[in-house]
Design a protein around this motif. Structure first.
Motif, PDB file in Angstrom:
ATOM      1  N   THR A 253      -9.816 -10.448  11.345  1.00 17.19           N
ATOM      2  CA  THR A 253      -9.661  -9.332  11.605  1.00 17.19           C
ATOM      3  C   THR A 253      -9.131  -8.233  11.122  1.00 17.19           C
ATOM      4  OG1 THR A 253      -8.025  -9.573  13.529  1.00 17.19           O
ATOM      5  CG2 THR A 253     -10.324  -9.999  13.813  1.00 17.19           C
ATOM      6  N   ALA A 254      -8.115  -9.283  10.295  1.00 24.34           N
ATOM      7  CA  ALA A 254      -7.017  -8.301   9.384  1.00 24.34           C
ATOM      8  C   ALA A 254      -8.011  -8.116   8.445  1.00 24.34           C
ATOM      9  CB  ALA A 254      -6.113  -9.230   8.513  1.00 24.34           C
ATOM     10  N   PRO A 255      -7.550  -6.776   7.183  1.00 27.03           N
ATOM     11  CA  PRO A 255      -7.815  -6.160   6.401  1.00 27.03           C
ATOM     12  C   PRO A 255      -7.861  -7.096   5.045  1.00 27.03           C
ATOM     13  CG  PRO A 255      -6.503  -4.693   7.142  1.00 27.03           C
ATOM     14  CD  PRO A 255      -6.492  -6.147   8.669  1.00 27.03           C
ATOM     15  N   PRO A 256      -8.418  -6.883   4.609  1.00 23.80           N
ATOM     16  CA  PRO A 256      -8.026  -7.710   2.740  1.00 23.80           C
ATOM     17  C   PRO A 256      -6.657  -6.688   3.191  1.00 23.80           C
ATOM     18  CG  PRO A 256     -10.102  -6.532   3.041  1.00 23.80           C
ATOM     19  CD  PRO A 256      -9.703  -6.280   3.670  1.00 23.80           C
ATOM     20  N   SER A 257      -6.002  -7.449   1.442  1.00 26.39           N
ATOM     21  CA  SER A 257      -4.737  -6.841   1.514  1.00 26.39           C
ATOM     22  C   SER A 257      -4.795  -6.113   0.169  1.00 26.39           C
ATOM     23  CB  SER A 257      -3.400  -7.691   1.072  1.00 26.39           C
ATOM     24  OG  SER A 257      -4.010  -8.434  -0.171  1.00 26.39           O
ATOM     25  N   ARG A 258      -3.960  -4.735  -0.449  1.00 18.37           N
ATOM     26  CA  ARG A 258      -4.805  -3.923  -1.550  1.00 18.37           C
ATOM     27  C   ARG A 258      -3.573  -3.779  -2.463  1.00 18.37           C
ATOM     28  NH1 ARG A 258      -2.140   0.445  -2.629  1.00 18.37           N
ATOM     29  NH2 ARG A 258      -1.148   0.987  -1.058  1.00 18.37           N
ATOM     30  N   ARG A 259      -4.208  -4.292  -3.348  1.00 21.55           N
ATOM     31  CA  ARG A 259      -3.287  -4.061  -4.931  1.00 21.55           C
ATOM     32  C   ARG A 259      -3.243  -2.538  -5.284  1.00 21.55           C
ATOM     33  NH1 ARG A 259      -5.937  -6.369  -9.730  1.00 21.55           N
ATOM     34  NH2 ARG A 259      -8.094  -5.922  -9.021  1.00 21.55           N
ATOM     35  N   PRO A 260      -2.019  -2.179  -5.651  1.00 17.80           N
ATOM     36  CA  PRO A 260      -0.882  -0.959  -5.784  1.00 17.80           C
ATOM     37  C   PRO A 260      -1.699  -0.481  -7.042  1.00 17.80           C
ATOM     38  CG  PRO A 260       0.620  -2.547  -5.023  1.00 17.80           C
ATOM     39  CD  PRO A 260      -0.431  -3.408  -5.485  1.00 17.80           C
ATOM     40  N   LEU A 261      -2.027   0.460  -7.520  1.00 14.66           N
ATOM     41  CA  LEU A 261      -2.579   1.094  -8.427  1.00 14.66           C
ATOM     42  C   LEU A 261      -3.696   0.438  -8.734  1.00 14.66           C
ATOM     43  CD1 LEU A 261       0.967   0.854 -11.186  1.00 14.66           C
ATOM     44  CD2 LEU A 261       0.625   2.607  -9.266  1.00 14.66           C
ATOM     45  N   ALA A 262      -4.752   0.004  -7.749  1.00 16.81           N
ATOM     46  CA  ALA A 262      -6.361  -0.096  -8.461  1.00 16.81           C
ATOM     47  C   ALA A 262      -7.049   0.548  -7.402  1.00 16.81           C
ATOM     48  CB  ALA A 262      -5.883  -1.598  -7.559  1.00 16.81           C
ATOM     49  N   TYR A 263      -6.543   2.710  -8.652  1.00 20.54           N
ATOM     50  CA  TYR A 263      -7.840   3.371  -8.281  1.00 20.54           C
ATOM     51  C   TYR A 263      -8.661   3.403  -9.013  1.00 20.54           C
ATOM     52  CZ  TYR A 263      -3.968   3.417  -5.501  1.00 20.54           C
ATOM     53  OH  TYR A 263      -2.700   3.517  -4.352  1.00 20.54           O
ATOM     54  N   SER A 264     -10.288   3.517  -8.620  1.00 18.57           N
ATOM     55  CA  SER A 264     -10.989   3.738  -9.411  1.00 18.57           C
ATOM     56  C   SER A 264     -10.605   4.787 -10.533  1.00 18.57           C
ATOM     57  CB  SER A 264     -12.278   4.273  -8.743  1.00 18.57           C
ATOM     58  OG  SER A 264     -13.866   4.710  -9.521  1.00 18.57           O
ATOM     59  N   GLY A 265     -10.904   4.815 -11.583  1.00 19.60           N
ATOM     60  CA  GLY A 265     -11.063   6.029 -12.552  1.00 19.60           C
ATOM     61  C   GLY A 265      -9.216   5.956 -12.954  1.00 19.60           C
ATOM     62  N   LEU A 266      -8.278   5.502 -12.403  1.00 19.71           N
ATOM     63  CA  LEU A 266      -6.927   5.489 -12.467  1.00 19.71           C
ATOM     64  C   LEU A 266      -6.474   4.463 -13.923  1.00 19.71           C
ATOM     65  CD1 LEU A 266      -4.240   6.632 -12.909  1.00 19.71           C
ATOM     66  CD2 LEU A 266      -3.421   4.651 -11.342  1.00 19.71           C
ATOM     67  N   SER A 267      -6.508   4.827 -15.136  1.00 19.25           N
ATOM     68  CA  SER A 267      -5.875   3.564 -16.109  1.00 19.25           C
ATOM     69  C   SER A 267      -5.074   2.881 -16.869  1.00 19.25           C
ATOM     70  CB  SER A 267      -6.945   4.126 -17.994  1.00 19.25           C
ATOM     71  OG  SER A 267      -7.977   3.904 -17.354  1.00 19.25           O
ATOM     72  N   GLU A 268      -4.289   4.061 -16.176  1.00 15.94           N
ATOM     73  CA  GLU A 268      -2.609   3.426 -16.417  1.00 15.94           C
ATOM     74  C   GLU A 268      -1.410   4.988 -16.152  1.00 15.94           C
ATOM     75  OE1 GLU A 268      -0.920   2.655 -20.911  1.00 15.94           O
ATOM     76  OE2 GLU A 268      -1.297   5.053 -20.634  1.00 15.94           O
ATOM     77  N   VAL A 269      -0.345   4.095 -15.802  1.00 10.39           N
ATOM     78  CA  VAL A 269       0.818   4.807 -15.162  1.00 10.39           C
ATOM     79  C   VAL A 269       1.378   5.282 -15.473  1.00 10.39           C
ATOM     80  CG1 VAL A 269       2.331   5.568 -13.087  1.00 10.39           C
ATOM     81  CG2 VAL A 269      -0.340   4.499 -12.672  1.00 10.39           C
ATOM     82  N   GLU A 270       2.183   5.688 -16.578  1.00 12.22           N
ATOM     83  CA  GLU A 270       3.601   5.849 -17.637  1.00 12.22           C
ATOM     84  C   GLU A 270       4.837   6.741 -16.010  1.00 12.22           C
ATOM     85  OE1 GLU A 270       5.691   8.106 -20.763  1.00 12.22           O
ATOM     86  OE2 GLU A 270       3.482   8.187 -20.811  1.00 12.22           O
ATOM     87  N   ALA A 271       5.942   5.463 -16.198  1.00 11.08           N
ATOM     88  CA  ALA A 271       6.985   6.064 -15.528  1.00 11.08           C
ATOM     89  C   ALA A 271       7.820   6.273 -16.455  1.00 11.08           C
ATOM     90  CB  ALA A 271       7.492   4.636 -14.271  1.00 11.08           C
TER      91      ALA A 271
END
Length: 293
Positions: A253-271
């Motif tokens: 019943t556990a939900p699948p784990s989520r990957r960080p920065l896996a959001y539709s439309g987001l190509s890149e993050v500059e830190a």
């Protein structure tokens, strides 16, 4: 022209109440973001581009003005029109005409194009608008002389329209107004730092770039403070490692784990770190399925 206070007629009441309900989640984030410095994830929260003048937690006044050149081009005028339409959807009331110029007090001026920067005599904005390529646009939240500014800039006309449409139809989300909010990106970065023992960090999403003909955000810039570069870079670099999400067993019943920065439309993050280090972290959403041939 006299100022007109616009209040929606009762004929539109039901439709507006439905629209207000769809914005409840965004307005509810006001309390959570009270301790967070303003950034692109909170720019439409109460107290930023919109205000609540009667204390009912519903926006009823715009807190923005448009800064353009002395002779706006057709493209600059189109950019303002699209942004103005979005601002109109964000409030239950507004004053007409919309303010033009730098405004007064805590009003957030929106500088449209390089002519808008020149008109406002903005030079040291901390934003490199000259790095924009053809077809590339930028929306940036910056502070100049203790005042918050919103910059909408482009490498050319197509880029300026891409930036305007990013502000008008995407932010503070990653692709559309029904996609994940940028708050999730901030939380992912903060969680990566915390899990590595890098505590006390501040994360502000200050810039977002878009490209003409490409949906979503091509790059979002996160300015990270209160950390030491080497430790923070080591913690954040782990986000660049692509690992598949964990899928639970069929009887789990556990939900699948989520990957960080896996959001539709987001190509890149500059830190960007305090000492000048900059890391590019790829967005990890699954690519769009191919369209029909």
């Amino acid at each position: 022209m006299p100022t007109v206070s616009l209040r929606r007629s009762s004929a539109l009441g039901s439709a507006l109440l439905c629209a207000a309900a769809s914005l409840t989640a965004a307005w509810a984030s006001e309390g959570a973001s009270a301790q967070q410095p303003p950034d692109l994830a909170s720019v439409f929260d109460l107290g930023q581009l919109v205000l609540d003048m009667n204390g009912d937690s519903v926006p009823d006044l715009l807190n923005a003005s448009f800064v353009l050149g002395t002779a706006p081009t057709v493209v600059e005028t189109s950019a303002v029109a699209e942004i103005a339409a979005r601002l109109g959807f964000e409030t239950m009331a507004l004053d007409l005409p919309l303010a033009r110029g730098q405004g007064e007090g805590a009003t957030i001026p929106i500088a449209i194009g390089r002519a808008g920067l020149d008109s406002a005599m903005l030079v040291a904005t901390g934003v490199d608008t000259l790095s924009l390529d053809a077809g590339e646009g930028l929306v940036a939240l910056t502070t100049v002389a203790n005042r918050t500014w919103l910059l909408v800039q482009g490498g050319d006309d197509a880029g300026l329209l891409a930036a305007a449409r990013l502000l008008a139809g995407v932010l503070p989300h990653t692709r559309t107004l029904s996609a994940p909010r940028l708050d999730s990106v901030r939380l992912d970065l903060a969680a990566a730092l915390d899990s590595a023992g890098v505590v006390g960090a501040t994360v502000r999403l200050t810039q977002a770039r878009a490209r003409a003909g490409q949906a979503g955000i091509s790059r979002v810039v996160a300015e990270i403070g209160g950390v030491e570069d080497v430790a923070a870079a080591a913690a954040l670099s782990r986000l660049a490692a692509v690992t598949p999400p964990t899928v639970p067993a069929a009887d789990s019943t556990a939900p699948p784990s989520r990957r960080p920065l896996a959001y539709s439309g987001l190509s890149e993050v500059e830190a960007r770190l305090p000492g000048g280090t900059s890391l590019r972290l790829p967005g990890r959403a699954e690519p769009d399925p191919p369209g029909p041939i």
